[in-house]
Design a protein around this motif. Structure first.
Motif, PDB file in Angstrom:
ATOM      1  N   HIS A  27      88.137  47.253  13.868  1.00 30.99           N
ATOM      2  CA  HIS A  27      88.511  46.732  15.181  1.00 30.99           C
ATOM      3  C   HIS A  27      88.135  45.264  15.361  1.00 30.99           C
ATOM      4  N   LYS A  71      92.741  46.783  14.199  1.00 32.01           N
ATOM      5  CA  LYS A  71      93.053  48.102  14.742  1.00 32.01           C
ATOM      6  C   LYS A  71      92.723  48.140  16.232  1.00 32.01           C
ATOM      7  N   VAL A 109      93.122  52.477  20.838  1.00 32.91           N
ATOM      8  CA  VAL A 109      94.207  53.138  21.555  1.00 32.91           C
ATOM      9  C   VAL A 109      93.897  54.621  21.640  1.00 32.91           C
ATOM     10  N   SER A 164      95.963  57.098  21.793  1.00 33.22           N
ATOM     11  CA  SER A 164      96.793  57.889  20.902  1.00 33.22           C
ATOM     12  C   SER A 164      97.770  56.961  20.193  1.00 33.22           C
ATOM     13  N   LYS A 165      98.378  57.432  19.110  1.00 38.06           N
ATOM     14  CA  LYS A 165      99.270  56.563  18.343  1.00 38.06           C
ATOM     15  C   LYS A 165     100.745  56.902  18.610  1.00 38.06           C
ATOM     16  N   ARG A 218     104.536  57.230  20.859  1.00 39.16           N
ATOM     17  CA  ARG A 218     105.587  56.302  21.273  1.00 39.16           C
ATOM     18  C   ARG A 218     105.221  55.556  22.553  1.00 39.16           C
ATOM     19  N   GLU A 269     100.835  51.591  23.960  1.00 39.72           N
ATOM     20  CA  GLU A 269     100.680  50.211  23.490  1.00 39.72           C
ATOM     21  C   GLU A 269     101.699  49.832  22.409  1.00 39.72           C
ATOM     22  N   LYS A 270     102.979  50.029  22.738  1.00 39.39           N
ATOM     23  CA  LYS A 270     104.034  49.710  21.770  1.00 39.39           C
ATOM     24  C   LYS A 270     105.019  48.660  22.302  1.00 39.39           C
ATOM     25  N   ARG A 277     103.634  43.776  20.623  1.00 41.19           N
ATOM     26  CA  ARG A 277     103.799  44.607  19.437  1.00 41.19           C
ATOM     27  C   ARG A 277     105.192  44.512  18.837  1.00 41.19           C
TER      28      ARG A 277
END
Length: 178
Positions: free
Chosen positions: A137, A154, A157, A159-160, A162, A165-166, A170
């Motif tokens: 991080h 990194k 977040v 969760s990864k 959709r 934070e997209k 990004r």
């Protein structure tokens, strides 16, 4: 300079070791003793443990030399046979000590090392792997002319998926991308 002026640890044995190696570094002018003194000052996070496997890998073709680790030596169950090693470390796990001694090696402490090799002759100074999850991080240096300050950093977040934070920052299509 990273060497601390004040000894932070409350462990009396470590405090004495720091005094001893500071003295040796001053009186012998050896870089080895200065490095040991500096590493004895380090926090637990910065003195990662080293496994027997990694230790034996680094000590191949170094017969008669003492491996020196400012930290803990741990056992590795993946390794079937332990070679004969002479190891100096702050501490050993119970099984690691058993396996080293069973192989005909020896586990010595830093005060014994100071008597044997006060300037660090015939020793190999080793470190454990410096890889913590937290390091992923941390970014690079931030400055005006460093465009790669946040590359490969990194994010924290939840969760990864959709929805997390997209968008801005990004993707190029959503304003800009770092």
């Amino acid at each position: 300079k990273s060497s601390m002026k004040v000894i932070k640890t409350q462990n009396p044995y470590n405090r004495l070791l720091i005094k001893l190696y500071k003295f040796l570094a001053r009186r012998t002018d050896s870089a080895f003793c200065a490095t040991i003194a500096k590493r004895l000052h380090m926090s637990k996070v910065n003195t990662p443990p080293i496994s027997l496997y990694r230790l034996s890998k680094y000590m191949t073709n170094k017969d008669g030399k003492i491996a020196v680790i400012v930290g803990k030596v741990t056992d590795d169950v993946r390794m079937l046979e332990c070679p004969k090693l002479s190891v100096c470390a702050l501490s050993f796990t119970e099984n690691a000590r058993k396996r080293i001694i069973a192989a005909g090696g020896e586990c010595i402490t830093f005060d014994q090392l100071a008597l044997r090799a006060p300037t660090g002759s015939n020793t190999v100074l080793l470190r454990g792997p410096e890889s913590r999850e937290a390091l992923a991080h941390f970014g690079k240096r931030t400055s005006v002319n460093n465009p790669h300050a946040y590359d490969g950093v990194k994010p924290f977040v939840r969760s990864k998926g959709r929805k997390f934070e997209k968008a801005r920052g990004r993707r190029r299509s959503r304003g800009f991308k770092v």
